[in-house]
Design an enzyme around this catalytic site. Structure first.
Site, short mmCIF file in Angstrom:
data_model
loop_
_atom_site.label_atom_id
_atom_site.label_comp_id
_atom_site.label_asym_id
_atom_site.label_seq_id
_atom_site.Cartn_x
_atom_site.Cartn_y
_atom_site.Cartn_z
N TYR A 186 0.87 -0.87 0.14
CA TYR A 186 0.06 0.30 0.07
C TYR A 186 0.81 1.30 -0.13
CZ TYR A 186 -3.21 3.64 1.70
OH TYR A 186 -3.56 5.06 2.08
N GLU A 241 -3.70 7.48 -4.12
CA GLU A 241 -3.47 6.02 -3.27
C GLU A 241 -3.45 5.04 -4.50
OE1 GLU A 241 -6.03 4.96 0.25
OE2 GLU A 241 -6.92 3.87 -1.40
#
Ligand code: GDP
Ligand code: MN
Length: 382
Positions: free
Chosen positions: A101, A190
């Protein structure tokens, strides 16, 4: 403004962040053709402005073009948390070894962009932050100094990425993500998951990208990506006209000046036994044209049975609002009854204008509560 996954990935690609090749499809046939062109196994992904598509069944692998067509016909038209799926992204499937991530967003309290990176990707980042906070590396970038290679290195080493090739690839992606973020004046960029393939390649498998609406005028290429169909049509019309408007479910059209007074008006209409049809804030200025625009949006809603104007004049002058109402009546032929409560700056002049115009569907009331009661009564009668 949020970008769709495929738009975010196209932006990533422009900044040199590796993504899989893919095609957009709005019909099952297009999805089949896309799969045939791409060759091999593909993944069919619902394009909606919400996350958790995988869990909702909006992301499916397909071995053949026929299978891609079948999966697309299941996904198109699906409802994912209130978002209707109208397009799918078909891309070459990746063989995933690991899911990481990576994100950058504004940390308002620090007044700096904040990178977050963890090797525990793929799942909700909030979960990681809660259950395994040490696994989440957080790192600010001083906006005046900008990005330096040590930022990327610190993230990568901090999260415990051991493989040198991975370290290098991820650090390069971190730098490119910073470039994409600042160049677009984004609020959030993101990548979840950032994957490592079984061949050791690092790639962005998903994107969540939010740009600052207030900076869009400097980015016509991004503004163009705005999907008006995804918004409520009345809210889209309001946005086009510069009217602050939120659609609600009831029958009494609500119009106030200032967000606080308008919220209070919504409450008072509810208190009087009615259901507000909208929240519409004329704002501070409230000139005649603004009133005409607002009324055009409100009366476009077929549920509206009556309209309640609740104006407390300060900077807004009540006579100007009254003129706007009369202009709108003149131009649009509004059928619904309009209840008007004017108080504050030039209230007397405003009420006199409405009285002299002698419009049969305009009713003035002295207080907010009386106005709300009258508007509710008229909505029920209408
Ligand atoms: P989200 O659920 O809306 O966040 O959508 P993502 O794009 O993040 O996909 C969710 C999950 O689907 C990923 O974490 C992967 O596990 C899986 N997935 C997506 N694309 C592929 C792919 O190309 N190959 C494989 N094997 N899995 C994929
Ligand atoms: Mn995701």
């Amino acid at each position: 403004m949020d970008l769709y996954e495929y738009q975010g990935k196209e932006l990533f690609a422009r900044f040199g962040i590796p993504v899989s090749e893919g095609r957009l499809a709005t019909t099952p046939e297009q999805a089949r053709d896309a799969a045939a062109e791409l060759g091999g196994t593909v993944v069919v992904k619902a394009q909606v402005l919400t996350g958790g598509r995988g869990k909702a069944g909006g992301i499916q692998l397909a071995q053949t073009p026929e299978e891609a067509e079948a999966r697309a016909s299941e996904i198109l038209g699906m409802d994912i948390r209130g978002h209707a799926v109208r397009k799918v992204w078909v891309e070459g499937a990746s063989d995933i070894a690991r899911e990481y991530y990576l994100s950058i967003a504004f940390d308002r309290s620090a007044k700096k962009p904040l990178f977050m990176f963890t090797t525990q990707g793929g799942v909700d980042i909030e979960e990681v932050a809660e259950s395994n906070p040490d696994a989440l590396v957080r790192l600010h970038v001083d906006p005046l100094e900008g990005y330096h290679p040590w930022h990327g290195r610190r993230l990568v080493y901090g999260a415990g990425v051991a493989d040198p090739s991975e370290q290098k690839q991820i650090a390069a992606i971190v730098e490119k993500l910073y470039a994409a973020f600042t160049a677009s004046e984004a609020m959030l960029a993101e990548i979840n998951p950032l994957i490592v393939t079984t061949d050791g390649e690092v790639r962005a498998l998903d994107s969540k990208f939010t740009v600052d609406d207030n900076a869009l005028f400097r980015h016509p290429d991004l503004a163009e990506l705005h999907d008006v169909d995804a918004a409520d049509p009345l809210e889209a019309l309001a946005r086009e006209k510069g009217v602050t408007y939120v659609k609600l479910d009831g029958e009494v059209g609500v119009l106030g000046n200032g967000a606080g007074l308008t919220m209070a008006t919504v409450d008072v209409v509810t208190f009087a036994g009615g259901r507000p049809a909208d929240f519409c804030d004329l704002g501070g200025g409230g000139d005649a044209q603004g009133v005409v625009d607002a009324l055009e949006v409100i009366t476009r809603d077929p549920q509206v049975r009556s309209i309640f104007f609740n104006i407390f004049g300060g900077i807004t002058r009540c006579d100007e609002v009254a003129r706007g109402i009369l202009q709108a009546l003149d131009r649009m032929g509004i059928e619904q009854p309009i209840v008007v409560r004017l108080d504050g700056t030039n209230a007397e002049e405003g009420r006199a204008l409405l009285r002299d115009a002698d419009a049969s569907n305009v009713h003035t009331e002295a207080t907010m509560l009386e106005g709300a009661r009258r508007a509710v009564e008229l909505a029920m009668a209408g």
